[in-house]
Design an enzyme around this catalytic site. Sequence first.
Site, PDB file in Angstrom:
ATOM      1  N   ARG A   1      10.762   8.151  -2.227  1.00  0.00           N
ATOM      2  CA  ARG A   1      12.142   8.143  -2.727  1.00  0.00           C
ATOM      3  C   ARG A   1      12.279   7.562  -4.135  1.00  0.00           C
ATOM      4  NH1 ARG A   1      15.743   5.318   1.712  1.00  0.00           N
ATOM      5  NH2 ARG A   1      13.796   4.370   2.393  1.00  0.00           N
TER       6      ARG A   1
ATOM      7  N   TYR B   1       2.740  -5.411 -49.052  1.00  0.00           N
ATOM      8  CA  TYR B   1       1.710  -4.466 -48.599  1.00  0.00           C
ATOM      9  C   TYR B   1       1.297  -3.570 -49.758  1.00  0.00           C
ATOM     10  CZ  TYR B   1      -0.528  -0.935 -45.605  1.00  0.00           C
ATOM     11  OH  TYR B   1      -1.419  -0.073 -45.012  1.00  0.00           O
TER      12      TYR B   1
ATOM     13  N   LYS C   1       5.502   1.500  -6.604  1.00  0.00           N
ATOM     14  CA  LYS C   1       6.861   0.964  -6.512  1.00  0.00           C
ATOM     15  C   LYS C   1       6.893  -0.523  -6.844  1.00  0.00           C
ATOM     16  CE  LYS C   1       8.471   0.295  -2.373  1.00  0.00           C
ATOM     17  NZ  LYS C   1       9.078   0.485  -1.040  1.00  0.00           N
TER      18      LYS C   1
ATOM     19  N   ALA D   1       0.803  -1.224   0.000  1.00  0.00           N
ATOM     20  CA  ALA D   1       0.000   0.000   0.000  1.00  0.00           C
ATOM     21  C   ALA D   1       0.834   1.272   0.000  1.00  0.00           C
ATOM     22  CB  ALA D   1      -0.928   0.011   1.215  1.00  0.00           C
ATOM     23  N   GLY D   2       2.144   1.156   0.224  1.00  0.00           N
ATOM     24  CA  GLY D   2       2.978   2.343   0.436  1.00  0.00           C
ATOM     25  C   GLY D   2       3.147   3.219  -0.792  1.00  0.00           C
TER      26      GLY D   2
ATOM     27  N   ASN E   1      15.877  -6.856  10.959  1.00  0.00           N
ATOM     28  CA  ASN E   1      14.551  -7.418  10.741  1.00  0.00           C
ATOM     29  C   ASN E   1      14.197  -7.343   9.257  1.00  0.00           C
ATOM     30  OD1 ASN E   1      11.836  -8.226  11.074  1.00  0.00           O
ATOM     31  ND2 ASN E   1      11.205  -6.076  11.284  1.00  0.00           N
TER      32      ASN E   1
ATOM     33  N   THR F   1       2.689  -0.290   8.937  1.00  0.00           N
ATOM     34  CA  THR F   1       2.540  -1.695   8.577  1.00  0.00           C
ATOM     35  C   THR F   1       1.532  -2.430   9.451  1.00  0.00           C
ATOM     36  OG1 THR F   1       4.451  -2.191   9.969  1.00  0.00           O
ATOM     37  CG2 THR F   1       4.858  -1.852   7.614  1.00  0.00           C
TER      38      THR F   1
END
Length: 450
Positions: free
Chosen positions: A16, A386, A23, A11-12, A169, A79
């Site tokens: 940047r 053609y 993103k 959802a962000g 993390n 989050t």
Amino acid sequence: MNDLAVIVLAAGKSKRMKTRIPKVLHKVGDKAIIDRVISAVSALNPASMHVVVGYLKESIMEHLGKSVIYAEQRELLGTGHAALQAVSNLNGEKYVMIINGDMPLVTGEELVNFYNEHKKSNVKMSIMSAIVPWESDFGRILRDDAGNIKEIKEFRDASEEEKKIKEVNLAIYLLDRDFFISALPDIRSENAQKEYYLTDLASLARKRKENIGSYICSDPEISMGVNCRSDLAKVEDIVKRRKLRRLMDSGVTIVDPSSTFIDDDVEIGMDTIIHPFTFIRGSAKIGENCSIGPSSDITDCLIGDFSKISYSIAVSSTIGAHAEIGPFSYIRPNNLLADKVKVGDFVELKKSVIGTGSKIPHLSYVGDAEIGEKVNIGAGTITCNYDGKTKHKTVIGSNTKIGSNTNLVAPVTVGENCVTGAGAVIIDNVPDDALAVGVPARIVEKKSDK
């Protein structure tokens, strides 16, 4: 793993990235970032897969279609708040995995190992971490004297001493569903960003005297998410190196990996050599003992054994065994080249069938054509397919020789065992065994009349 629900956070806004598209829809190699995440998660075969959308949600939903269940985060409040939006869509699964949608380097193998470790550990919550030797703005894993996880400290909120910790993390969590649902409402926004962090679940687990499972991933590169264009370039390079390493391990020679770009789904046979400055894209399949490049661009092609392509472009076509393409050939989509075909310099093919052993050595355009076996097309030949409104077909029979600078005005058929004179303009069908010359061409000789 029918006891598992997966929630992908997408959802962000990502200021940047300086972008007008989500993103997670930026590509790494040939795949969108979120496609790589979902592909890795699919290795778990989860009972349900949920994607939390927010910023430019329509683009993500259009891209993913009906393959996932959507939840919307209307206010971007962190989050923890994002994960909360998916709770109402859960359907009784025992475990919930949460992963960010901007981690294109995560692998299915690592996620499966993480899941298995969580089930064996008999804890309510497990966290995937990595030991990274480089600078990172990921949250730090804080452990007690016994080595147990006691807290995850977001980088912005960490002290200078905590920022020196190398265990970070990865924002990939596995939780028992009941603990997840009961703990989420207790998350608070008492932090620098005034947001609700999933990382607070670790502290909540400790307060409830629950142990936290710890899984340190084997490859620290997995930790690399995408937050800006330079991150995108870094993960692109890693994905490329991974693919080239797999190919080399399977018996393919990559002359210069630094200048070779091969998409994930490409298949290449043993003892094929890939020369520098070559791109192989999409679902291309290349046989054994081939030579591809230098400076070639192959997309979605099927190429037989012992074929050679140099300084050329080939797109969505089938090329047989022992074929020679280039230099400077352009094989446009929907061509079928049989074995032992030669297509030389400055030749363009479009939607044509070229029979076994036929040659188009140089400076020709062949479009909407069907060419038999052992045909030789002289330099400067053009199929005039053609008429300003419609494309028409040219047919050339086997064992025919087309003279230099011949114009074949379609629809037209040249029979088998024929010859056209240099500069001929073929506007009418030419029967088998005939010689056609002139502008417009006329039949001046039949081999059968000799």
